[in-house]
Scaffold this active site. Sequence first.
Site, PDB file in Angstrom:
ATOM      1  N   ASN A 153       0.818  -1.176  -0.057  1.00 45.42           N
ATOM      2  CA  ASN A 153      -0.215  -0.162  -0.068  1.00 45.42           C
ATOM      3  C   ASN A 153       0.718   1.404  -0.129  1.00 45.42           C
ATOM      4  O   ASN A 153       0.429   2.250  -0.578  1.00 45.42           O
ATOM      5  CB  ASN A 153      -0.983  -0.086   1.049  1.00 45.42           C
ATOM      6  CG  ASN A 153      -0.426  -0.103   2.422  1.00 45.42           C
ATOM      7  OD1 ASN A 153       0.809  -0.655   2.779  1.00 45.42           O
ATOM      8  ND2 ASN A 153      -0.883   0.349   3.511  1.00 45.42           N
ATOM      9  N   GLU A 248       3.535  -4.333  12.483  1.00 46.52           N
ATOM     10  CA  GLU A 248       2.743  -3.120  12.247  1.00 46.52           C
ATOM     11  C   GLU A 248       1.564  -3.829  11.328  1.00 46.52           C
ATOM     12  O   GLU A 248       1.841  -4.082  10.130  1.00 46.52           O
ATOM     13  CB  GLU A 248       3.427  -2.091  11.525  1.00 46.52           C
ATOM     14  CG  GLU A 248       2.827  -0.622  11.966  1.00 46.52           C
ATOM     15  CD  GLU A 248       1.630   0.027  11.215  1.00 46.52           C
ATOM     16  OE1 GLU A 248       0.567  -0.635  11.401  1.00 46.52           O
ATOM     17  OE2 GLU A 248       1.678   1.039  10.786  1.00 46.52           O
ATOM     18  N   CYS A 282      -3.552   1.583   6.651  1.00 44.83           N
ATOM     19  CA  CYS A 282      -3.760   0.908   7.978  1.00 44.83           C
ATOM     20  C   CYS A 282      -4.493   1.762   8.857  1.00 44.83           C
ATOM     21  O   CYS A 282      -5.269   1.368   9.758  1.00 44.83           O
ATOM     22  CB  CYS A 282      -2.441   0.257   8.508  1.00 44.83           C
ATOM     23  SG  CYS A 282      -1.131   1.316   8.721  1.00 44.83           S
TER      24      CYS A 282
HETATM   25  P1  NDP Z   1       0.684  -9.739   3.595  1.00 45.46           P
HETATM   26  O1  NDP Z   1       0.549  -9.773   5.085  1.00 45.46           O
HETATM   27  O2  NDP Z   1       0.501 -11.249   3.178  1.00 45.46           O
HETATM   28  O3  NDP Z   1       2.079  -9.358   2.990  1.00 45.46           O
HETATM   29  C1  NDP Z   1       2.858  -8.440   3.502  1.00 45.46           C
HETATM   30  C2  NDP Z   1       4.304  -8.755   3.204  1.00 45.46           C
HETATM   31  O4  NDP Z   1       4.380 -10.010   3.667  1.00 45.46           O
HETATM   32  C3  NDP Z   1       4.401  -8.931   1.823  1.00 45.46           C
HETATM   33  O5  NDP Z   1       5.846  -8.510   1.281  1.00 45.46           O
HETATM   34  C4  NDP Z   1       4.355 -10.235   1.552  1.00 45.46           C
HETATM   35  O6  NDP Z   1       4.950 -10.954   0.494  1.00 45.46           O
HETATM   36  C5  NDP Z   1       5.200 -10.740   2.655  1.00 45.46           C
HETATM   37  N1  NDP Z   1       4.950 -12.348   3.030  1.00 45.46           N
HETATM   38  C6  NDP Z   1       3.676 -13.079   2.679  1.00 45.46           C
HETATM   39  N2  NDP Z   1       3.938 -14.394   3.171  1.00 45.46           N
HETATM   40  C7  NDP Z   1       4.811 -14.178   3.920  1.00 45.46           C
HETATM   41  C8  NDP Z   1       5.607 -15.144   4.896  1.00 45.46           C
HETATM   42  N3  NDP Z   1       4.963 -16.576   5.170  1.00 45.46           N
HETATM   43  N4  NDP Z   1       6.774 -14.818   5.559  1.00 45.46           N
HETATM   44  C9  NDP Z   1       7.370 -13.826   5.448  1.00 45.46           C
HETATM   45  N5  NDP Z   1       6.858 -12.927   4.513  1.00 45.46           N
HETATM   46  C10 NDP Z   1       5.426 -13.095   3.896  1.00 45.46           C
HETATM   47  O7  NDP Z   1      -0.495  -9.091   2.755  1.00 45.46           O
HETATM   48  P2  NDP Z   1      -1.375  -9.161   1.681  1.00 45.46           P
HETATM   49  O8  NDP Z   1      -0.712  -8.420   0.654  1.00 45.46           O
HETATM   50  O9  NDP Z   1      -1.744 -10.476   1.698  1.00 45.46           O
HETATM   51  O10 NDP Z   1      -2.595  -8.235   2.153  1.00 45.46           O
HETATM   52  C11 NDP Z   1      -3.673  -8.751   2.987  1.00 45.46           C
HETATM   53  C12 NDP Z   1      -4.030  -7.967   3.920  1.00 45.46           C
HETATM   54  O11 NDP Z   1      -3.374  -7.184   4.922  1.00 45.46           O
HETATM   55  C13 NDP Z   1      -5.063  -6.718   3.376  1.00 45.46           C
HETATM   56  O12 NDP Z   1      -6.148  -7.523   3.024  1.00 45.46           O
HETATM   57  C14 NDP Z   1      -5.127  -5.828   4.429  1.00 45.46           C
HETATM   58  O13 NDP Z   1      -6.148  -5.971   5.136  1.00 45.46           O
HETATM   59  C15 NDP Z   1      -3.858  -6.239   4.891  1.00 45.46           C
HETATM   60  N6  NDP Z   1      -2.811  -5.226   4.832  1.00 45.46           N
HETATM   61  C16 NDP Z   1      -2.253  -4.341   5.715  1.00 45.46           C
HETATM   62  C17 NDP Z   1      -1.187  -3.472   5.668  1.00 45.46           C
HETATM   63  C18 NDP Z   1      -0.838  -2.680   6.627  1.00 45.46           C
HETATM   64  O14 NDP Z   1      -0.288  -1.536   6.356  1.00 45.46           O
HETATM   65  N7  NDP Z   1      -1.036  -2.859   7.959  1.00 45.46           N
HETATM   66  C19 NDP Z   1      -0.485  -3.362   4.427  1.00 45.46           C
HETATM   67  C20 NDP Z   1      -0.773  -4.498   3.403  1.00 45.46           C
HETATM   68  C21 NDP Z   1      -2.073  -5.259   3.645  1.00 45.46           C
HETATM   69  P3  NDP Z   1       4.010 -10.886  -1.014  1.00 45.46           P
HETATM   70  O15 NDP Z   1       3.350  -9.463  -1.186  1.00 45.46           O
HETATM   71  O16 NDP Z   1       5.193 -11.241  -2.188  1.00 45.46           O
HETATM   72  O17 NDP Z   1       3.118 -11.986  -0.787  1.00 45.46           O
END
Ligand code: NDP
Length: 512
Positions: A153, A248, A282
């Site tokens: 995001n 976070e 967030c």
């Molecule tokens: P994730 O939490 O899955 O992804 C965040 C990061 O973690 C990405 O770089 C992702 O890689 C990585 N990741 C995924 N799986 C693993 C793992 N097992 N070990 C280590 N790193 C990992 O977010 P999503 O993209 O799936 O979004 C899902 C939900 O998260 C959204 O619907 C929203 O509600 C929330 N969200 C919250 C945010 C915030 O600012 N707090 C930001 C984004 C999302 P990759 O992208 O390559 O899968």
Amino acid sequence: MTTTTKARKRAAAAQPEQIRVDNPATGEVLTHVPNLTAAEVAEVAARARAAQPGWEQLGFEGRAAVLRRMQRWVVDHADEVARTICSETGKAYEDALLAEINYGAAAFGFWAKQAPSYLAETRVRSAQPLVAGKKLVQRYRPMGLVGVIGPWNYPLTNSFGDCIPALAAGNAVLLKPSELTPLTSLLLAEGLAASGLPDGVFNVVTGTGATGSALVDEVDMVMFTGSTATGRKVAAQAAQRLVPVSLELGGKDPMIVLADADLERAATHAAYYSMFNCGQTCISIERCYVEAPVYDEFVDLVTKKVTALRQGVPGGPGSVDVGSLTSPAQVDIVERHVRDAVAAGARALTGGQRPHREGLWFPPTVLVDVDHDMTIMREETFGPTLPVMKVADAQEAVRLANDSEYGLCGSVFGRDLERAEAVARRLEVGAVTVNDALVNYTALELPMGGAKPASGIGRRHGKEGITKYCRQQSVLVSRWHLRRDLHTYPYRASRTRVLARLLAVLNRGAKD
Ligand code: NDP
């Protein structure tokens, strides 16, 4: 070979070598980037570890010089960085400028300036007689190799931004950006190199979740931003090596509108901070509670403001108000939350329907007649939605605002500042604002983080925003002393009696 190693080898074999990066607003393929395997991440980590001591030895001033040059680089390349961010996220140009370029440039200057004072050695005084006259010091050393895992995001602010204090503290860093948005991090890595950062100190490891998981196995500390579900996995994996994590995570931020609020300001803020970045923040306003006497007027105002928003493919400055969503899965989540709410009796006063068009779109949507049985009031929607609920009074608003597993931020609007602040302080969240929202995030002096576990643990910004990237070391130096201290061997009854009398006097404490 252990089961885990076998599983990793199988996963690596199944892992494609490249990942495709799309423009989510148009569906256009932008480029492909490497999908690094665990072995490749380990190689990068080894190079980073080798580079770290030299970076640490540069000291605060040497490191600050690089960070300040990078601050100027971000300003000089603002348009290029903003357009890169817009291309891979679909966000409006102003969203990139205000919340990413502005944040990033300020953060380089802030951490360059603050690191020496936040991490300064401090002399400690102790009431303990055994250490009387000795020098006691608390100091910080860098962790060594910090791993940052970022979401899609805010590729600069939430992903790259966490690397800045880690670097200022003297660490080497591995950054795993979201597979959806790696281009901003790669561009900023070029900026750091041009600013004189020594080779190997900062490294972008592109890839999928498996690459993120491999990073967790290599580093000395993990900073993670993203979903609560993935945050749990990262924390569990880090716990195997007892490596510290800072998380976070998600939010479901409530906004409360009291009956005496300036409704024009409240409605403007509700529209702006629920739709900013297409609602993918967030600390977006995710739900709104309005005292009954002003509910109709507020709903009318906010609906007009949201209806007037221009959503479209972001061009340059001023081209659109709201861009597209960034993640394909996210559009499905937003659509499901809105559809389920409407099926349960909610009404969309504007928006509400996913359009048939190329790209990841959902229109700015205001919902009324919502209640806490609906997913849209309980789970993180992370999209351009504003559900508004009528409440009898502030008491009910606070009860509903706190009826959530999340506790990131919250806001209260009211003209009686004393009352509004009193209401705000009752919210179970990590940060509250009165007659404002979200801008608290830009004050890097102000700690930011969750008050409930589902919103994360640890803080970014403020002193803790950099001490978390450090190990603490306590130092004691005995400068003047007897050749043999009174309490050491051999134990003798006469000396023990003296010691006992001394301890009794010292520990008697003040009289009531
Ligand atoms: P994730 O939490 O899955 O992804 C965040 C990061 O973690 C990405 O770089 C992702 O890689 C990585 N990741 C995924 N799986 C693993 C793992 N097992 N070990 C280590 N790193 C990992 O977010 P999503 O993209 O799936 O979004 C899902 C939900 O998260 C959204 O619907 C929203 O509600 C929330 N969200 C919250 C945010 C915030 O600012 N707090 C930001 C984004 C999302 P990759 O992208 O390559 O899968």
